[in-house]
Design a protein around this motif. Structure first.
Motif, PDB file in Angstrom:
ATOM      1  N   ARG A  81       3.324 -12.952 -18.186  1.00  0.00           N
ATOM      2  CA  ARG A  81       2.510 -11.777 -18.511  1.00  0.00           C
ATOM      3  C   ARG A  81       3.320 -10.479 -18.367  1.00  0.00           C
ATOM      4  NH1 ARG A  81      -1.340 -14.744 -15.255  1.00  0.00           N
ATOM      5  NH2 ARG A  81      -3.015 -15.616 -16.577  1.00  0.00           N
ATOM      6  N   GLN A  82       4.277 -10.505 -17.458  1.00  0.00           N
ATOM      7  CA  GLN A  82       5.047  -9.285 -17.189  1.00  0.00           C
ATOM      8  C   GLN A  82       6.165  -9.055 -18.206  1.00  0.00           C
ATOM      9  OE1 GLN A  82       3.537  -7.410 -15.115  1.00  0.00           O
ATOM     10  NE2 GLN A  82       2.207  -9.189 -14.701  1.00  0.00           N
ATOM     11  N   LEU A  83       6.387 -10.023 -19.088  1.00  0.00           N
ATOM     12  CA  LEU A  83       7.401  -9.820 -20.129  1.00  0.00           C
ATOM     13  C   LEU A  83       6.990  -8.694 -21.078  1.00  0.00           C
ATOM     14  CD1 LEU A  83       8.348 -13.519 -21.024  1.00  0.00           C
ATOM     15  CD2 LEU A  83       9.440 -11.970 -19.395  1.00  0.00           C
ATOM     16  N   ASP A  84       5.701  -8.419 -21.136  1.00  0.00           N
ATOM     17  CA  ASP A  84       5.194  -7.335 -21.991  1.00  0.00           C
ATOM     18  C   ASP A  84       4.960  -6.051 -21.203  1.00  0.00           C
ATOM     19  OD1 ASP A  84       5.065  -9.106 -24.190  1.00  0.00           O
ATOM     20  OD2 ASP A  84       3.107  -9.847 -23.509  1.00  0.00           O
ATOM     21  N   SER A  85       5.468  -5.995 -19.991  1.00  0.00           N
ATOM     22  CA  SER A  85       5.223  -4.834 -19.136  1.00  0.00           C
ATOM     23  C   SER A  85       5.777  -3.555 -19.761  1.00  0.00           C
ATOM     24  CB  SER A  85       5.874  -5.047 -17.765  1.00  0.00           C
ATOM     25  OG  SER A  85       5.795  -3.875 -16.975  1.00  0.00           O
ATOM     26  N   SER A  86       5.066  -2.462 -19.542  1.00  0.00           N
ATOM     27  CA  SER A  86       5.547  -1.153 -20.010  1.00  0.00           C
ATOM     28  C   SER A  86       6.678  -0.632 -19.138  1.00  0.00           C
ATOM     29  CB  SER A  86       4.390  -0.143 -20.011  1.00  0.00           C
ATOM     30  OG  SER A  86       3.838  -0.021 -18.700  1.00  0.00           O
ATOM     31  N   ASP A  87       6.890  -1.275 -17.989  1.00  0.00           N
ATOM     32  CA  ASP A  87       7.986  -0.898 -17.089  1.00  0.00           C
ATOM     33  C   ASP A  87       9.188  -1.785 -17.402  1.00  0.00           C
ATOM     34  OD1 ASP A  87       9.672  -0.153 -15.060  1.00  0.00           O
ATOM     35  OD2 ASP A  87       8.584  -1.229 -13.487  1.00  0.00           O
ATOM     36  N   PRO A  88      10.259  -1.243 -17.976  1.00  0.00           N
ATOM     37  CA  PRO A  88      11.423  -2.055 -18.340  1.00  0.00           C
ATOM     38  C   PRO A  88      12.002  -2.834 -17.158  1.00  0.00           C
ATOM     39  CG  PRO A  88      11.601   0.126 -19.305  1.00  0.00           C
ATOM     40  CD  PRO A  88      10.433   0.167 -18.357  1.00  0.00           C
ATOM     41  N   LYS A 138       0.841  -1.198   0.000  1.00  0.00           N
ATOM     42  CA  LYS A 138       0.000   0.000   0.000  1.00  0.00           C
ATOM     43  C   LYS A 138       0.880   1.254   0.000  1.00  0.00           C
ATOM     44  CE  LYS A 138      -3.835  -2.176   2.507  1.00  0.00           C
ATOM     45  NZ  LYS A 138      -4.618  -2.185   3.772  1.00  0.00           N
ATOM     46  N   GLY A 139       0.274   2.390  -0.253  1.00  0.00           N
ATOM     47  CA  GLY A 139       1.001   3.653  -0.217  1.00  0.00           C
ATOM     48  C   GLY A 139       2.070   3.707  -1.289  1.00  0.00           C
ATOM     49  N   LYS A 140       3.327   3.858  -0.850  1.00  0.00           N
ATOM     50  CA  LYS A 140       4.449   3.951  -1.781  1.00  0.00           C
ATOM     51  C   LYS A 140       4.873   2.597  -2.318  1.00  0.00           C
ATOM     52  CE  LYS A 140       6.477   8.158   0.211  1.00  0.00           C
ATOM     53  NZ  LYS A 140       7.698   8.758   0.808  1.00  0.00           N
ATOM     54  N   GLY A 141       4.220   1.553  -1.846  1.00  0.00           N
ATOM     55  CA  GLY A 141       4.577   0.220  -2.325  1.00  0.00           C
ATOM     56  C   GLY A 141       5.864  -0.283  -1.688  1.00  0.00           C
ATOM     57  N   LEU A 142       6.499  -1.221  -2.362  1.00  0.00           N
ATOM     58  CA  LEU A 142       7.708  -1.837  -1.821  1.00  0.00           C
ATOM     59  C   LEU A 142       8.916  -0.934  -2.054  1.00  0.00           C
ATOM     60  CD1 LEU A 142       7.463  -5.626  -2.779  1.00  0.00           C
ATOM     61  CD2 LEU A 142       7.366  -4.619  -0.507  1.00  0.00           C
ATOM     62  N   THR A 143       9.340  -0.246  -1.033  1.00  0.00           N
ATOM     63  CA  THR A 143      10.560   0.554  -1.122  1.00  0.00           C
ATOM     64  C   THR A 143      11.759  -0.375  -1.072  1.00  0.00           C
ATOM     65  OG1 THR A 143      10.727   0.780   1.278  1.00  0.00           O
ATOM     66  CG2 THR A 143       9.439   2.457   0.088  1.00  0.00           C
ATOM     67  N   ASN A 144      12.939   0.150  -1.392  1.00  0.00           N
ATOM     68  CA  ASN A 144      14.156  -0.666  -1.348  1.00  0.00           C
ATOM     69  C   ASN A 144      14.409  -1.216   0.044  1.00  0.00           C
ATOM     70  OD1 ASN A 144      14.726  -0.329  -4.063  1.00  0.00           O
ATOM     71  ND2 ASN A 144      15.952   1.512  -3.737  1.00  0.00           N
ATOM     72  N   GLN A 180       3.213  -7.083 -11.140  1.00  0.00           N
ATOM     73  CA  GLN A 180       3.516  -5.926 -11.979  1.00  0.00           C
ATOM     74  C   GLN A 180       4.543  -5.010 -11.332  1.00  0.00           C
ATOM     75  OE1 GLN A 180      -0.232  -4.025 -12.948  1.00  0.00           O
ATOM     76  NE2 GLN A 180      -1.205  -5.993 -13.415  1.00  0.00           N
ATOM     77  N   ASP A 181       4.911  -5.318 -10.106  1.00  0.00           N
ATOM     78  CA  ASP A 181       5.877  -4.519  -9.354  1.00  0.00           C
ATOM     79  C   ASP A 181       7.235  -5.216  -9.408  1.00  0.00           C
ATOM     80  OD1 ASP A 181       7.481  -3.369  -7.303  1.00  0.00           O
ATOM     81  OD2 ASP A 181       5.690  -2.714  -6.225  1.00  0.00           O
ATOM     82  N   SER A 182       8.216  -4.567 -10.017  1.00  0.00           N
ATOM     83  CA  SER A 182       9.537  -5.195 -10.162  1.00  0.00           C
ATOM     84  C   SER A 182      10.160  -5.521  -8.805  1.00  0.00           C
ATOM     85  CB  SER A 182      10.479  -4.286 -10.954  1.00  0.00           C
ATOM     86  OG  SER A 182      10.679  -3.045 -10.295  1.00  0.00           O
ATOM     87  N   ASN A 183       9.845  -4.717  -7.782  1.00  0.00           N
ATOM     88  CA  ASN A 183      10.405  -4.989  -6.457  1.00  0.00           C
ATOM     89  C   ASN A 183       9.818  -6.257  -5.851  1.00  0.00           C
ATOM     90  OD1 ASN A 183      12.185  -2.881  -6.397  1.00  0.00           O
ATOM     91  ND2 ASN A 183      10.822  -1.486  -5.308  1.00  0.00           N
ATOM     92  N   PHE A 184       8.536  -6.523  -6.141  1.00  0.00           N
ATOM     93  CA  PHE A 184       7.961  -7.787  -5.667  1.00  0.00           C
ATOM     94  C   PHE A 184       8.647  -8.965  -6.361  1.00  0.00           C
ATOM     95  CE2 PHE A 184       4.856 -11.278  -6.195  1.00  0.00           C
ATOM     96  CZ  PHE A 184       4.700 -11.618  -4.863  1.00  0.00           C
ATOM     97  N   LEU A 185       8.932  -8.813  -7.639  1.00  0.00           N
ATOM     98  CA  LEU A 185       9.627  -9.887  -8.356  1.00  0.00           C
ATOM     99  C   LEU A 185      11.023 -10.109  -7.766  1.00  0.00           C
ATOM    100  CD1 LEU A 185       8.663  -9.183 -12.087  1.00  0.00           C
ATOM    101  CD2 LEU A 185       7.455 -10.503 -10.339  1.00  0.00           C
ATOM    102  N   THR A 186      11.669  -9.038  -7.347  1.00  0.00           N
ATOM    103  CA  THR A 186      12.972  -9.173  -6.685  1.00  0.00           C
ATOM    104  C   THR A 186      12.840 -10.008  -5.414  1.00  0.00           C
ATOM    105  OG1 THR A 186      13.750  -7.052  -7.551  1.00  0.00           O
ATOM    106  CG2 THR A 186      14.882  -7.919  -5.616  1.00  0.00           C
ATOM    107  N   VAL A 187      11.793  -9.731  -4.649  1.00  0.00           N
ATOM    108  CA  VAL A 187      11.566 -10.488  -3.409  1.00  0.00           C
ATOM    109  C   VAL A 187      11.350 -11.971  -3.717  1.00  0.00           C
ATOM    110  CG1 VAL A 187       9.969 -10.839  -1.480  1.00  0.00           C
ATOM    111  CG2 VAL A 187      10.668  -8.525  -2.109  1.00  0.00           C
ATOM    112  N   VAL A 188      10.518 -12.261  -4.720  1.00  0.00           N
ATOM    113  CA  VAL A 188      10.268 -13.657  -5.094  1.00  0.00           C
ATOM    114  C   VAL A 188      11.580 -14.338  -5.484  1.00  0.00           C
ATOM    115  CG1 VAL A 188       9.091 -15.201  -6.708  1.00  0.00           C
ATOM    116  CG2 VAL A 188       7.897 -13.197  -5.804  1.00  0.00           C
ATOM    117  N   GLY A 189      12.417 -13.621  -6.230  1.00  0.00           N
ATOM    118  CA  GLY A 189      13.717 -14.172  -6.604  1.00  0.00           C
ATOM    119  C   GLY A 189      14.582 -14.449  -5.398  1.00  0.00           C
TER     120      GLY A 189
END
Length: 533
Positions: free
Chosen positions: A426-433, A364-370, A396-405
């Protein structure tokens, strides 16, 4: 010679400068002319990333008559322009093992310039949010602010003041701050006013040494307020604090890190700490110890102790009542969740549910900060992702994907559940590089056996985002015997008018081990440096 007529000797003031140099410079300018030697302990580092610099300082045999530490503090001393740190945990272990007495026990006084260095468990007058805002306004970067706030508002573990007293046991005077401490520039005027009251530092250290000798004889810890009064007076207007080191005595938790103690003795110590009324102060040190042992390789006696710990409902209930309230201090929450799972106070499903609930709040809010990502990645017993209920939006949040990794790596798993791979695809087509690149890295282990995924990755070779196309090249290097459909997608780049795209296609054909003679010939014409193939 009387007991207190100690021989005159050169005094050594040790400094540990991790942030501001103002404090050290003021002491040096005042007292170096007296013949006082100043020794910077971070000089024992072999590089700016040396994690063992404090070990080297301790092993050097240096004996400090006074110690001055300057840095940000949030359970660890650190600075914004150095990678060197000094965790309080490290200092505790050194104090327990008595392997750094020249730095931790020898001083007659210790100065701790940093926020909360002598904070007790009394509630700060500010809320965490207000405290955070003050720190940001003081110029401390956001990455460090979260760590400081988390440490100050943690309801578990001993207070910083109590721990510092034990670390510096027998030291007559310890000075610091019990809330936000002044920055180096700000403290300068206060510090000069303080040192104006101490014209002869060597004489002061002689007097403190006499007090220290008397305390050792009488087993007392407090000394005359005449030493702290000048500090309190000069620092008025700041969150100043002062105390004496604790009486040197065996601390029960030290047994957990004593190489001479058996595992059975240590397990009994864990049981004793968790049975004590102040068990909340010991949750973190118990978790640290248990994390270092193989719970599946216990003797029969040790298993009996573990069984009794598991049945300690009072400790279990106290811990489980605390954890849901710690969403603002994840650095404290996650070790407690790990502890609960380790000793059987929480089932794997309960641990997973607790982490799901925590992630919902964090997103929520700012999402997953570093800072939050680092905290989630620190979890030692991560959840099974096949059972982790993560909404599609999280992927869709790259930081969540980092956590999963991180969790997959910690769990030692090389493949992902199909449900997770589907979400990542699905996220391979994300607009967020960043999200697309993170997803590409995570499907690397799955792409070799999934033709549809291979084709999708192959199309990303032609992304306008260099980071995405480079990641796609790396992932496709894991594919062997691709289908004709995938080969056609990879090979189409050979016909491009863009030399970079041509080379990208040529190198990928080589990396995938494609043996079609015509494609090999064309690829080598474009990138002859690939020879020999």
């Amino acid at each position: 010679m009387s007991l207190f007529a100690l021989p005159v000797m050169a005094r050594t003031v040790c400094t540990i400068t991790l942030n501001s140099e103002h404090e050290k410079k003021i002491f040096t300018s005042r007292y170096k002319k007296e013949g006082v030697e100043f020794k910077e302990l971070t000089d024992f580092k072999s590089s700016n990333d040396d994690k063992n610099w404090f070990d080297k300082a301790c092993a050097s045999g240096v004996k400090c008559d006074s110690l001055i530490i300057s840095g940000h503090f949030g359970g660890t001393f650190f600075g914004e322009d150095t990678n060197l740190t000094l965790p309080l945990q490290t200092m505790e272990r050194k104090a327990c093992s008595k392997t750094c007495e020249g730095i931790l026990s020898q001083p007659k006084e210790v100065y701790l310039f940093g926020c909360n260095t002598l904070a007790d468990k009394a509630k700060d007058r500010r809320t965490p949010e207000q405290y955070r805002e003050v720190l940001l306004n003081d110029g401390i970067s956001e990455a460090y602010v979260d760590r400081i706030v988390a440490a100050r508002y943690s309801p578990v573990g001993e207070s910083f003041k109590s721990t510092m007293q034990k670390v510096f046991s027998g030291v007559p005077q310890i000075y610091g701050f019990d809330s936000i401490g002044p920055s180096g520039k700000t403290v300068s005027s206060f510090l000069k006013k303080y040192l104006d009251q101490i014209p002869n530092y060597s004489k002061r250290l002689d007097q403190l040494e006499a007090e220290k000798v008397m305390n050792q004889i009488t087993k007392a810890s407090d000394i005359s307020s005449s030493y702290s009064d000048p500090w309190n007076s000069a620092m008025k207007g700041t969150a100043y604090a002062a105390c004496s080191g604790a009486v040197d005595e065996q601390r029960k938790e030290c047994i957990l890190f004593d190489d001479k103690a058996s595992k059975y003795e240590k397990m009994l110590t864990v049981e004793s700490l968790l049975n004590s009324p102040d068990r909340k102060d010991h949750f973190l040190v118990v978790e640290e110890y248990l994390n270092g042992i193989d719970m599946k390789n216990l003797s029969a006696d040790e298993k009996d102790v573990l069984s009794r710990i598991k049945s300690n409902t009072m400790a279990a209930n106290e811990l489980k009542a605390i954890t849901p309230k710690l969403n603002s201090v994840l650095e404290t929450k996650f070790p407690l969740v790990d502890l609960a799972g380790k000793v059987g106070w929480m089932s794997p499903d309960e641990v997973s549910k607790e982490l799901e609930d925590t992630m919902k709040v964090a997103m929520k809010g700012k999402g997953l900060t570093n800072t939050k990502v680092q905290a989630f990645c620190s979890i030692r017993n991560p959840p099974d992702m096949s059972k982790f209920n993560a909404p599609a939006a999280w992927y869709q949040d790259s930081n969540f994907l980092t956590v999963v990794g991180c969790w997959q790596g910690t769990a030692g798993k090389t493949s992902l559940p199909t449900t997770v791979v589907s979400q990542l695809s699905r996220q391979l087509d994300s607009s967020d590089p960043d999200t697309a690149v993170e997803a590409l890295g995570m499907v690397k282990s799955s792409v070799a056996t999934d033709p549809a995924l291979q084709k999708k990755v192959a199309n990303l070779l032609y992304s306008n985002q260099i980071s995405i196309s480079a990641s796609a090249m790396s992932v496709l290097g894991n594919v062997r015997n691709p289908s004709k459909e995938v080969v056609d997608v990879v090979a189409q780049g050979l016909n491009s008018s863009n030399p970079d795209v041509q080379k990208r296609s040529a190198f990928t054909i080589r990396n995938m081990g494609i043996q079609d003679p015509d494609l090999k010939r064309r690829a080598l014409q474009i990138a002859p440096q690939m020879q020999p193939w």
